[in-house]
Design a protein around this motif. Structure first.
Motif, mmCIF file in Angstrom:
data_model
loop_
_atom_site.group_PDB
_atom_site.id
_atom_site.type_symbol
_atom_site.label_atom_id
_atom_site.label_comp_id
_atom_site.label_asym_id
_atom_site.label_seq_id
_atom_site.Cartn_x
_atom_site.Cartn_y
_atom_site.Cartn_z
ATOM 1 N N PRO A 59 8.646 -2.018 -9.699
ATOM 2 C CA PRO A 59 7.391 -2.647 -9.288
ATOM 3 C C PRO A 59 6.580 -1.779 -8.332
ATOM 4 O O PRO A 59 7.119 -1.181 -7.400
ATOM 5 C CB PRO A 59 7.863 -3.933 -8.580
ATOM 6 N N LEU A 60 5.280 -1.699 -8.597
ATOM 7 C CA LEU A 60 4.284 -0.991 -7.781
ATOM 8 C C LEU A 60 4.403 0.525 -7.847
ATOM 9 O O LEU A 60 3.528 1.232 -7.345
ATOM 10 C CB LEU A 60 4.360 -1.422 -6.305
ATOM 11 N N VAL A 61 5.454 1.044 -8.446
ATOM 12 C CA VAL A 61 5.692 2.488 -8.460
ATOM 13 C C VAL A 61 5.557 3.059 -9.869
ATOM 14 O O VAL A 61 4.898 4.078 -10.070
ATOM 15 C CB VAL A 61 7.075 2.825 -7.871
ATOM 16 N N THR A 95 1.548 9.087 -6.518
ATOM 17 C CA THR A 95 2.014 10.465 -6.350
ATOM 18 C C THR A 95 3.077 10.819 -7.374
ATOM 19 O O THR A 95 3.033 11.889 -8.007
ATOM 20 C CB THR A 95 2.577 10.663 -4.929
ATOM 21 N N MET A 96 4.026 9.915 -7.571
ATOM 22 C CA MET A 96 5.124 10.188 -8.500
ATOM 23 C C MET A 96 4.670 10.129 -9.962
ATOM 24 O O MET A 96 5.175 10.865 -10.802
ATOM 25 C CB MET A 96 6.266 9.192 -8.264
ATOM 26 N N VAL A 107 16.008 11.102 1.588
ATOM 27 C CA VAL A 107 15.080 10.486 2.540
ATOM 28 C C VAL A 107 14.021 9.669 1.799
ATOM 29 O O VAL A 107 13.709 8.527 2.180
ATOM 30 C CB VAL A 107 14.415 11.564 3.421
ATOM 31 N N GLY A 108 13.464 10.224 0.724
ATOM 32 C CA GLY A 108 12.447 9.511 -0.043
ATOM 33 C C GLY A 108 12.983 8.246 -0.679
ATOM 34 O O GLY A 108 12.321 7.197 -0.659
ATOM 35 N N THR A 109 14.191 8.316 -1.239
ATOM 36 C CA THR A 109 14.771 7.121 -1.865
ATOM 37 C C THR A 109 15.068 6.050 -0.826
ATOM 38 O O THR A 109 14.875 4.856 -1.087
ATOM 39 C CB THR A 109 16.051 7.473 -2.639
ATOM 40 N N LEU A 110 15.531 6.454 0.357
ATOM 41 C CA LEU A 110 15.806 5.474 1.413
ATOM 42 C C LEU A 110 14.524 4.823 1.912
ATOM 43 O O LEU A 110 14.516 3.639 2.275
ATOM 44 C CB LEU A 110 16.542 6.145 2.575
ATOM 45 N N ILE A 111 13.425 5.576 1.923
ATOM 46 C CA ILE A 111 12.141 4.990 2.309
ATOM 47 C C ILE A 111 11.732 3.906 1.314
ATOM 48 O O ILE A 111 11.295 2.810 1.699
ATOM 49 C CB ILE A 111 11.062 6.087 2.403
ATOM 50 N N VAL A 112 11.891 4.198 0.020
ATOM 51 C CA VAL A 112 11.548 3.212 -1.005
ATOM 52 C C VAL A 112 12.428 1.974 -0.872
ATOM 53 O O VAL A 112 11.943 0.831 -0.915
ATOM 54 C CB VAL A 112 11.671 3.827 -2.411
ATOM 55 N N LEU A 113 13.727 2.167 -0.679
ATOM 56 C CA LEU A 113 14.637 1.029 -0.512
ATOM 57 C C LEU A 113 14.270 0.220 0.729
ATOM 58 O O LEU A 113 14.326 -1.018 0.713
ATOM 59 C CB LEU A 113 16.082 1.521 -0.412
ATOM 60 N N SER A 114 13.897 0.904 1.795
ATOM 61 C CA SER A 114 13.506 0.206 3.027
ATOM 62 C C SER A 114 12.245 -0.615 2.815
ATOM 63 O O SER A 114 12.127 -1.741 3.320
ATOM 64 C CB SER A 114 13.290 1.216 4.156
ATOM 65 N N LEU A 137 0.824 -1.208 0.000
ATOM 66 C CA LEU A 137 0.000 0.000 0.000
ATOM 67 C C LEU A 137 0.861 1.263 0.000
ATOM 68 O O LEU A 137 0.542 2.245 -0.694
ATOM 69 C CB LEU A 137 -0.925 -0.004 1.209
ATOM 70 N N LEU A 138 1.952 1.267 0.750
ATOM 71 C CA LEU A 138 2.813 2.448 0.786
ATOM 72 C C LEU A 138 3.498 2.676 -0.560
ATOM 73 O O LEU A 138 3.595 3.810 -1.039
ATOM 74 C CB LEU A 138 3.856 2.290 1.892
ATOM 75 N N LEU A 139 3.966 1.606 -1.197
ATOM 76 C CA LEU A 139 4.608 1.753 -2.507
ATOM 77 C C LEU A 139 3.598 2.187 -3.566
ATOM 78 O O LEU A 139 3.923 2.997 -4.446
ATOM 79 C CB LEU A 139 5.277 0.438 -2.914
#
Length: 421
Positions: free
Chosen positions: A368-370, A52-53, A306-313, A44-46
């Protein structure tokens, strides 16, 4: 007994508190439904980040082409609205359904890939013929459901052989798994889609790894895959241009290295926290394919490091959840399929992000998902629904779900007679 000096008491309390917090986290990760909720939460977060992107990256070109800045977002939202119920429906199905559907999905994927090669039906984009056109703007990319078909078919095939104790002979590991994979790979490669070919090979190797293929066989197949990849790059001029652009981006900054250079520039300009959602410059047609293959660069520009690290996490947590499911389930089919699905989604993400940050050549596969695109999104959501179905069969998961009570999806399936038994 004397009390510890005040100066020593503070570090001791800090260490005790850290140990308690670590114990709480480990206890949380050890719960029966941890995998289930991790898959749902990360998905759901991805998807939210992706919508948004997609809006931010496509707004200018959508306005230019259709007169509305929201046209691509509306299409992506439609696919999400279709894919999420399919994911939840899949999560409610029993395991035997996936084994029965494996062969029809595989056959339909082969048929779809063959139809792509028929003149008038197959559509080319970005140097690859990978789309089936049905008119009215509706297109389908058969190589995406082919990944799902290969996972389920390969897992069922090897699980049946393991049950019959036929896997002591290395030939039984490869036949008919290798010819079946080879047929799909050949059809995909006839459409010049190297990125999808690599993902299919990764699924094949993941299945061999889980079933316990001898190391020499695994290494031999891996070497064969690497050799074939090199040959496919050398014989196709546009792939060689991508490779040379990757090795020397500054050699042709306005040609082969343009997309890579722009992607790195967008990532670098984002700084720690980004320029803000919708405030990036990539959408002004500076970055080719910003809503699909290079959406990670748009995300890095607007949401920063920060945004890229969230996606990687999130992808890291999804990897943990998928491998946790594969480790904890008892059935060989579920173990194989969970590993294959996890390898497919995670390696595709690694290849996409690696191309954006210029540590891997550009292959043209979505994040994927994005990334924008329904042909990739819907099979991925169905695959994640299969992971959810397996997660509910981990030790203690059924009891935990029973204590929580059935959800609305389970009640609907029960009325239709499709619920798990």
């Amino acid at each position: 007994m004397t009390a510890a000096p005040a100066g020593e008491a503070e570090p001791e309390r800090a260490r005790t508190g850290l140990k308690a917090q670590t114990a709480n986290v480990l206890n949380l990760l050890d719960r029966p439904l941890t995998s289930y909720y991790l898959v749902i939460g990360c998905t759901l977060l991805l998807l939210t980040l992706g919508l948004t992107m997609v809006l931010s990256a496509s707004s200018v070109i959508s306005l230019k082409n259709t007169g509305s800045a929201f046209s691509l977002l509306q299409k992506q939202a439609t696919w999400v609205a279709l894919g999420l119920p399919l994911m939840l429906l899949t999560a409610m199905l029993p395991m035997r359904t996936f084994r029965v559907l494996a062969y029809p999905i595989m056959l339909l994927a082969v048929l779809g890939l063959a139809l792509v090669l028929v003149p008038g039906l197959g559509q080319s984009a970005g140097g690859a013929t990978r789309w089936l056109s049905f008119g009215g703007g509706f297109q389908l990319q058969p190589s995406e459901p082919a990944k799902l078909g290969l996972v389920l078919w390969g897992a069922d095939l090897l699980a049946r052989k393991e049950k019959l104790r036929m896997l002591t002979d290395w030939k039984q590991l490869l036949i008919p798994l290798l010819p079946g994979t080879g047929l799909i790979v050949i059809l995909v490669m006839l459409g010049d889609d190297l990125g999808t070919t690599l993902v299919l090979f990764v699924i094949f190797l993941a299945l061999l790894w889980v079933i316990g293929a001898p190391m020499r066989l695994f290494v031999g197949v891996s070497a064969l895959v690497l050799m074939l990849t090199c040959i496919l790059i050398v014989v196709e001029p546009y792939r060689m241009q991508r490779l040379t652009g990757f090795l020397d981006p500054s050699g042709d900054p306005l040609g082969a290295g343009y997309q890579s250079n722009q992607g790195l520039y967008m990532l670098g300009s984002g700084g720690w926290f980004g320029t803000g959602v919708g405030e990036g410059r990539a959408k002004w047609e500076y970055l080719p394919h910003g809503d699909t293959d290079f959406i990670f660069a748009v995300l890095g520009e607007e949401l920063g490091l920060v945004g890229t690290l969230i996606v990687l996490s999130l992808f890291g947590l999804l990897t943990y959840a998928g491998l946790r499911i594969a480790r904890r389930v008892r059935d060989p089919f579920m173990r194989l399929a969970a590993t294959g699905i996890t390898a497919w989604i995670v390696v595709q993400a690694i290849v996409n992000i690696g191309a954006v940050i210029n540590v891997l050549p550009i292959t043209g596969i979505p994040l994927p998902l994005v990334s924008y695109g329904g042909s990739s999104l819907i099979p991925t959501l169905i695959a994640l629904g299969i992971l959810l179905s397996f997660a509910k069969r981990e030790p203690g998961a059924r009891q935990a779900l029973a204590a929580r009570g059935p959800g609305p999806g389970a009640r609907v399936l029960s009325w239709l007679g499709l619920g798990p038994r």
